[in-house]
Write an enzyme that holds these catalytic residues in place. Structure first.
Site, mmCIF file in Angstrom:
data_model
loop_
_atom_site.group_PDB
_atom_site.id
_atom_site.type_symbol
_atom_site.label_atom_id
_atom_site.label_comp_id
_atom_site.label_asym_id
_atom_site.label_seq_id
_atom_site.Cartn_x
_atom_site.Cartn_y
_atom_site.Cartn_z
ATOM 1 C CE LYS A 63 -0.960 -0.153 4.798
ATOM 2 N NZ LYS A 63 -0.616 -1.072 5.884
ATOM 3 N NE ARG A 162 -6.658 0.569 11.083
ATOM 4 C CZ ARG A 162 -5.804 0.160 10.127
ATOM 5 N NH1 ARG A 162 -4.024 1.218 10.867
ATOM 6 N NH2 ARG A 162 -5.158 -0.866 9.970
ATOM 7 C CE1 TYR A 284 12.412 31.897 4.859
ATOM 8 C CE2 TYR A 284 12.131 28.922 4.412
ATOM 9 C CZ TYR A 284 11.907 31.063 3.572
ATOM 10 O OH TYR A 284 11.147 30.820 2.888
ATOM 11 C CG MET A 332 8.976 23.331 -0.296
ATOM 12 S SD MET A 332 7.571 24.821 -1.125
ATOM 13 C CE MET A 332 6.547 25.914 -0.248
#
Ligand SMILES: *Cc1c(COP(=O)(O)O)cnc(C)c1O
Length: 391
Positions: A63, A162, A284, A332
């Protein structure tokens, strides 16, 4: 402007006609990051897990694009190693995989059937994991429409709350077995919530529930263990184990040494180097301040590539066996790294640093980021140049 466009055309044309290997080399040269998947290690991990199962079947959970590593590339490796059961989470993942794998492999869809998806599932020959009475009803009705029986796994909830039939719905099904008309139960399955904590009481409790509750359904093979579940011992193995993480090199026993072989190597390139003086800031938020003369390398990987922003200030990369701390925030598309410890002639723009590899496995990156290796792998971005080392 015009000149640049015209100048670019022959180059692009040439690239289109470049043979594959050379194209790969130039793609690697262009890329900011290189992701290498060791298919031999993948095969070894599959064989290691299967050897623990004493002849029971070992499925492969592929998956989320095989935990980020590429289902189209990895599933055939498992097939060649003898795997015939494959698990995806979404129907679309199964549709994509169906053409990749030979017909004698079964592809199960863990999330089961969304209402209205029955026809696509049946037409592709995929096997839904039926998780609730609605999914059972939808599959049975579709079998009637087609006039033939359809295969399914049935999942029962043994304590994770779940997915899978809760006890009350299981009782309803047992009381009205005609709800299963048209359905061939290929296996009954459940999923462990705490398998990576061997001493957790949930394991034995779920095992007891599974043994008791599967008896309410028609007799069928059973599937219970994920990667960590295999390591809980033979009681947990049943007929079909469903490992994912361990195949991809993650540690199924976080409290012990990792018995799996590493599969992933992630490297990224230095974009730029600079020497900064004491008192200068980096990145940053000015979160890093140099206390001494410091060499900073800007490296071409960021949170858009799945290099998680939570690695800001305390993550690291490696070069020549030396740990190089991330300086300041993850951006990023780049990170800034303190490379003062590397001899200046060893590093230049284009040099590769290791982000995931022998010095720093995905599980270690996860620990620094405050998450699990599963999230590190499934976050791996689409901008890496990917290479698959053949078995
Ligand atoms: C993801 C998943 C697995 C595989 O789990 P790992 O811990 O990666 O081995 C097995 N079964 C189910 C139901 C899953 O959702």
């Amino acid at each position: 402007m015009n000149v640049r466009v015209q100048a670019a055309l022959p180059d692009r044309d040439a690239r289109l006609h470049t043979p594959c290997a050379a194209g790969d080399a130039t793609a690697a040269a262009r890329a900011g990051g290189l992701l290498t998947v060791d298919l031999a290690a993948l095969r070894h991990n599959y064989q290691t897990l299967r050897a623990m199962l004493n002849g029971r079947a070992c499925a492969a959970v592929v998956k989320a694009d095989a935990y980020g590593l590429g289902a189209a590339e990895t599933a055939p490796v498992f097939y060649d190693a003898g795997c015939r059961h494959f698990f995806v989470a979404h129907l679309d993942e199964g549709l994509a995989l169906r053409d990749t794998l030979p017909d004698d492999s079964a592809i199960m869809v863990l999330n089961g059937l969304m209402p209205g998806a029955e026809a696509d599932c049946a037409a592709a020959g995929l096997v839904p994991v039926l998780n609730c009475l609605e999914q059972v009803a939808g599959w049975s009705a579709h079998a009637h429409r087609l006039g033939r029986r359809l295969p399914a796994f049935i999942q029962i909830d043994t304590g994770m709350s779940r997915m899978g039939l809760p006890e009350a719905d299981l009782a309803r099904l047992a009381a009205a077995p005609d709800r299963l008309d048209g359905i061939v139960i290929e296996a009954v399955m459940s999923h462990l919530a705490c398998a990576d904590e061997p001493d957790h009481p949930a394991n034995a409790e779920q095992l007891a529930n599974f043994r008791a509750r599967r008896a309410w359904l028609p007799d069928a093979p059973a599937s219970f263990a994920n990667s960590s579940g295999i390591f809980l011992g033979p009681d947990y193995h049943f007929d079909i184990a469903r490992p994912g993480a361990a195949l991809y090199g993650l540690n199924p026993q976080p409290h012990l040494d990792n018995p799996m072989r590493p599969v992933v190597r992630l490297q990224a390139k230095v974009v730029q180097l600079r020497d900064i003086a004491p008192g200068a800031h980096v990145g940053y938020g000015w979160r890093f301040r140099a206390e001494r003369p410091t060499r900073i390398a800007t490296v071409a990987v960021g949170y858009a590539d799945g290099w998680l922003r939570s690695l800001s200030d305390h993550g690291a990369v490696w070069m020549d066996g030396i740990r190089l701390p991330i300086a300041g925030r993850v951006s990023m598309d780049s990170i800034t790294v303190d490379v003062t410890a590397i001899a200046p002639d060893r590093i230049r723009p284009g040099s590769l640093v290791d982000l995931i590899g022998p010095d720093q496995p995905a599980d270690a990156v996860a620990a620094m980021a405050g998450t699990i290796g599963y999230e590190v792998l499934t976050s791996l971005g689409g901008r890496y140049h990917r290479r698959y080392l053949a078995g």
